[in-house]
Design a protein around this motif. Structure first.
Motif, PDB file in Angstrom:
ATOM      1  N   UNK A   8       0.846  -1.192   0.000  1.00  0.00           N
ATOM      2  CA  UNK A   8       0.000   0.000   0.000  1.00  0.00           C
ATOM      3  C   UNK A   8       0.877   1.236   0.000  1.00  0.00           C
ATOM      4  N   UNK A   9       0.241   2.371  -0.105  1.00  0.00           N
ATOM      5  CA  UNK A   9       0.962   3.634  -0.121  1.00  0.00           C
ATOM      6  C   UNK A   9       1.332   4.046   1.292  1.00  0.00           C
ATOM      7  N   UNK A  10       2.188   5.041   1.397  1.00  0.00           N
ATOM      8  CA  UNK A  10       2.624   5.582   2.692  1.00  0.00           C
ATOM      9  C   UNK A  10       1.394   6.040   3.506  1.00  0.00           C
ATOM     10  N   UNK A  11       1.431   5.773   4.793  1.00  0.00           N
ATOM     11  CA  UNK A  11       0.383   6.174   5.747  1.00  0.00           C
ATOM     12  C   UNK A  11      -0.958   5.490   5.507  1.00  0.00           C
ATOM     13  N   UNK A  12      -0.919   4.296   4.933  1.00  0.00           N
ATOM     14  CA  UNK A  12      -2.162   3.552   4.703  1.00  0.00           C
ATOM     15  C   UNK A  12      -2.384   2.429   5.717  1.00  0.00           C
ATOM     16  N   UNK A  13      -1.479   2.277   6.681  1.00  0.00           N
ATOM     17  CA  UNK A  13      -1.703   1.298   7.727  1.00  0.00           C
ATOM     18  C   UNK A  13      -0.949  -0.010   7.581  1.00  0.00           C
ATOM     19  N   UNK A  14       0.045  -0.062   6.700  1.00  0.00           N
ATOM     20  CA  UNK A  14       0.793  -1.304   6.473  1.00  0.00           C
ATOM     21  C   UNK A  14       1.489  -1.807   7.733  1.00  0.00           C
ATOM     22  N   UNK A  15       2.241  -0.949   8.390  1.00  0.00           N
ATOM     23  CA  UNK A  15       3.038  -1.375   9.537  1.00  0.00           C
ATOM     24  C   UNK A  15       2.166  -1.815  10.699  1.00  0.00           C
ATOM     25  N   UNK A  16       1.108  -1.084  10.969  1.00  0.00           N
ATOM     26  CA  UNK A  16       0.188  -1.486  12.034  1.00  0.00           C
ATOM     27  C   UNK A  16      -0.460  -2.829  11.737  1.00  0.00           C
ATOM     28  N   UNK A  17      -0.851  -3.035  10.487  1.00  0.00           N
ATOM     29  CA  UNK A  17      -1.443  -4.308  10.091  1.00  0.00           C
ATOM     30  C   UNK A  17      -0.415  -5.430  10.223  1.00  0.00           C
ATOM     31  N   UNK A 116      -7.986   8.675   4.126  1.00  0.00           N
ATOM     32  CA  UNK A 116      -7.309   9.935   4.426  1.00  0.00           C
ATOM     33  C   UNK A 116      -5.995  10.082   3.652  1.00  0.00           C
ATOM     34  N   UNK A 117      -5.382   8.976   3.255  1.00  0.00           N
ATOM     35  CA  UNK A 117      -4.130   9.048   2.487  1.00  0.00           C
ATOM     36  C   UNK A 117      -4.363   9.582   1.079  1.00  0.00           C
ATOM     37  N   UNK A 118      -5.616   9.490   0.601  1.00  0.00           N
ATOM     38  CA  UNK A 118      -5.990  10.031  -0.705  1.00  0.00           C
ATOM     39  C   UNK A 118      -5.089   9.523  -1.830  1.00  0.00           C
ATOM     40  N   UNK A 119      -4.900   8.207  -1.865  1.00  0.00           N
ATOM     41  CA  UNK A 119      -4.080   7.560  -2.893  1.00  0.00           C
ATOM     42  C   UNK A 119      -4.949   6.587  -3.687  1.00  0.00           C
TER      43      UNK A 119
END
Length: 163
Positions: A8-17, A116-119
């Motif tokens: 996913x794009x930056x700030x889309x929740x990858x690391x938390x997931x 919110x990442x708008x990607x």
């Protein structure tokens, strides 16, 4: 070894997931390793430590070993970044390797998406994205999970890999 990605794009929740999936899957008794791709220069070693001094002196590879962990740091020194397949080959055998990033690699993936990442979504152009984890409903031809429904996402991954 089974490999599954979170992209996913930056700030889309990858690391938390990724963090939640590792906790969920290890709680289920699976052994899990991770590979994280960084697009920026990063250093896990601290200036002034013995291992850092070894690297700065010119060592190609430094192994730091203790009773708690082993870290292997390799300096590329201008060499090409190794492909994901080479990094996977270095890992000890586990039930599952979760890979964060590596958007263009052909392993199966879940795309993390936050409005919110708008990607734009990556999935329409990537058949390796098997499902999406999103904070909003999406109209797409693949399963969409709530970004915070770690149990359902873990169930999907383990079913796909028959773990």
């Amino acid at each position: 070894m089974n490999v599954y990605g979170v992209t996913g794009w930056k700030n889309c929740g990858k690391t938390g997931l990724m963090e939640r999936l590792v906790a969920e899957l290890t709680e289920r008794g699976l052994t899990v390793s991770t590979i994280k791709h960084a697009h920026h220069s990063t250093d896990v070693d601290q200036q002034g430590t013995d291992s850092h001094r070894h690297r700065m002196a010119g060592a190609s590879e430094v192994v730091l070993a203790s009773t708690h962990r082993i870290a292997i740091m390799q300096e590329l020194r201008g060499a090409v970044e190794p492909p994901l397949s080479e990094l996977l080959a270095r890992l000890s055998p586990v039930d599952l390797v979760l890979v964060e990033g590596y958007k263009r690699e052909p392993h199966p993936k879940i795309e993390a998406h936050r409005a919110v990442a708008d990607q734009p979504l990556i999935a329409p152009q990537d058949p390796n994205i098997r499902a999406l984890a999103s904070d909003v409903p999406l109209d797409i031809d693949r399963p969409v999970f709530d970004l915070d429904d770690t149990t359902a996402i873990a169930d999907f991954i383990t079913a796909e890999l028959t773990l």
